[in-house]
Design a protein around this motif. Structure first.
Motif, PDB file in Angstrom:
ATOM      1  N   THR A 120       0.828  -1.209   0.000  1.00 44.69           N
ATOM      2  CA  THR A 120       0.000   0.000   0.000  1.00 44.69           C
ATOM      3  C   THR A 120       0.860   1.256   0.000  1.00 44.69           C
ATOM      4  O   THR A 120       0.577   2.217  -0.721  1.00 44.69           O
ATOM      5  N   VAL A 121       1.922   1.240   0.786  1.00 42.40           N
ATOM      6  CA  VAL A 121       2.835   2.389   0.837  1.00 42.40           C
ATOM      7  C   VAL A 121       3.483   2.641  -0.521  1.00 42.40           C
ATOM      8  O   VAL A 121       3.592   3.783  -0.978  1.00 42.40           O
ATOM      9  N   ARG A 124       1.677   4.776  -2.972  1.00 42.37           N
ATOM     10  CA  ARG A 124       1.381   6.159  -2.579  1.00 42.37           C
ATOM     11  C   ARG A 124       2.305   7.105  -3.350  1.00 42.37           C
ATOM     12  O   ARG A 124       3.461   6.747  -3.630  1.00 42.37           O
ATOM     13  N   PRO A 125       1.878   8.295  -3.678  1.00 41.62           N
ATOM     14  CA  PRO A 125       2.746   9.239  -4.396  1.00 41.62           C
ATOM     15  C   PRO A 125       4.046   9.543  -3.652  1.00 41.62           C
ATOM     16  O   PRO A 125       5.095   9.715  -4.274  1.00 41.62           O
ATOM     17  N   THR A 126       3.979   9.572  -2.332  1.00 40.64           N
ATOM     18  CA  THR A 126       5.161   9.914  -1.534  1.00 40.64           C
ATOM     19  C   THR A 126       6.086   8.727  -1.268  1.00 40.64           C
ATOM     20  O   THR A 126       7.220   8.910  -0.847  1.00 40.64           O
ATOM     21  N   LYS A 127       5.569   7.503  -1.472  1.00 36.41           N
ATOM     22  CA  LYS A 127       6.316   6.273  -1.138  1.00 36.41           C
ATOM     23  C   LYS A 127       6.726   6.259   0.338  1.00 36.41           C
ATOM     24  O   LYS A 127       7.726   5.662   0.710  1.00 36.41           O
ATOM     25  N   LEU A 132       0.088   7.018   6.807  1.00 36.21           N
ATOM     26  CA  LEU A 132      -0.752   5.999   6.158  1.00 36.21           C
ATOM     27  C   LEU A 132      -1.958   5.689   7.039  1.00 36.21           C
ATOM     28  O   LEU A 132      -1.815   5.420   8.226  1.00 36.21           O
ATOM     29  N   SER A 136      -6.911   3.160   4.051  1.00 35.36           N
ATOM     30  CA  SER A 136      -6.211   2.948   2.778  1.00 35.36           C
ATOM     31  C   SER A 136      -5.811   1.489   2.622  1.00 35.36           C
ATOM     32  O   SER A 136      -5.930   0.910   1.535  1.00 35.36           O
ATOM     33  N   LYS A 140      -7.295  -1.349  -0.108  1.00 33.90           N
ATOM     34  CA  LYS A 140      -6.441  -2.160  -0.977  1.00 33.90           C
ATOM     35  C   LYS A 140      -6.692  -3.655  -0.745  1.00 33.90           C
ATOM     36  O   LYS A 140      -6.563  -4.465  -1.662  1.00 33.90           O
ATOM     37  N   GLY A 188      10.056   7.302   2.107  1.00 35.26           N
ATOM     38  CA  GLY A 188       9.682   8.201   1.025  1.00 35.26           C
ATOM     39  C   GLY A 188      10.884   8.861   0.382  1.00 35.26           C
ATOM     40  O   GLY A 188      11.939   9.011   0.994  1.00 35.26           O
ATOM     41  N   GLN A 195       5.421  16.260  -1.610  1.00 41.19           N
ATOM     42  CA  GLN A 195       4.521  15.615  -0.653  1.00 41.19           C
ATOM     43  C   GLN A 195       3.257  16.447  -0.490  1.00 41.19           C
ATOM     44  O   GLN A 195       2.145  15.921  -0.432  1.00 41.19           O
ATOM     45  N   ALA A 198       1.011  15.973  -3.351  1.00 49.64           N
ATOM     46  CA  ALA A 198       0.317  14.679  -3.295  1.00 49.64           C
ATOM     47  C   ALA A 198      -0.874  14.743  -2.364  1.00 49.64           C
ATOM     48  O   ALA A 198      -1.901  14.100  -2.608  1.00 49.64           O
TER      49      ALA A 198
END
Length: 200
Positions: A120-121, A124-127, A132, A136, A140, A188, A195, A198
């Protein structure tokens, strides 16, 4: 009893996949946190997490997986409680090694959920695991094509066996993994500006 450094050296000598190494480091962090919560031996629990899949890369067949690791650990003088829990986390061994103790239940509960959280991470746009939300991860989980290797039934059953609410379990493991996010590659790579983009 071997040290954590010994356990890490054993694990990395058999596991070359960086993602599998990080998975075991994730489970180590979650197990350490649960040991603290339950007033159990942190080093014992953490080592169980760190070593639980140490033979999987070389012996992925479920009939061999954990059996080989158990022999390695016995040869090196590891605590039998660690070996039992590792054997018990593989359902193939449940007849001989039922998950009857807290350590075994903890390992089983932490195993699959760390994989779902990591997956899931990484989308994410930020990684980054920072911030979190449980929702979310739950969203998933409902997507069958997402992280297909993560067994959803095991996720639910793991929390049930440990006797914890699934949402609370996910939140707890996210928090544990956040503490070692940089080691897990989940801190990230985004700048504060990207960030913010995002988030918006």
């Amino acid at each position: 009893m071997p040290t954590r450094d010994d356990a890490y050296a054993l694990m990395t000598s058999h596991v070359k996949s960086e993602s599998l190494q990080k998975h075991m480091l994730s489970v180590e962090a979650a197990m350490r946190a649960y040991a603290r919560k339950y007033g159990e031996d942190e080093e014992l629990w953490a080592m169980t997490g760190l070593l639980h899949d140490s033979d999987y890369e070389e012996y992925p067949d479920l009939k061999e997986h954990t059996q080989v690791a158990a022999q390695w650990l016995r040869d090196e003088g590891y605590d039998e409680r660690i070996i039992y829990a590792i054997l018990a986390h593989n359902d193939v061994n449940l007849e001989s090694h039922p998950r009857a103790d807290l350590l075994s239940k903890g390992l089983y509960a932490c195993d699959e959920i760390t994989g779902m959280i990591t997956a899931t991470v990484l989308v994410r746009p930020t990684k980054s695991i920072e911030g979190l939300e449980v929702s979310s991860v739950r969203k998933k989980m409902k997507s069958k094509g997402f992280a297909a290797g993560v067994n959803r039934e095991d996720l639910v059953k793991g929390a049930e066996e440990l006797g914890v609410d699934l949402n609370e379990h996910i939140a707890f493991v996210i928090q544990a993994m956040t503490r070692v996010a940089a080691t897990l590659g989940l801190a990230g790579t985004a700048t504060p500006e990207t960030q913010q983009e995002a988030i918006n």
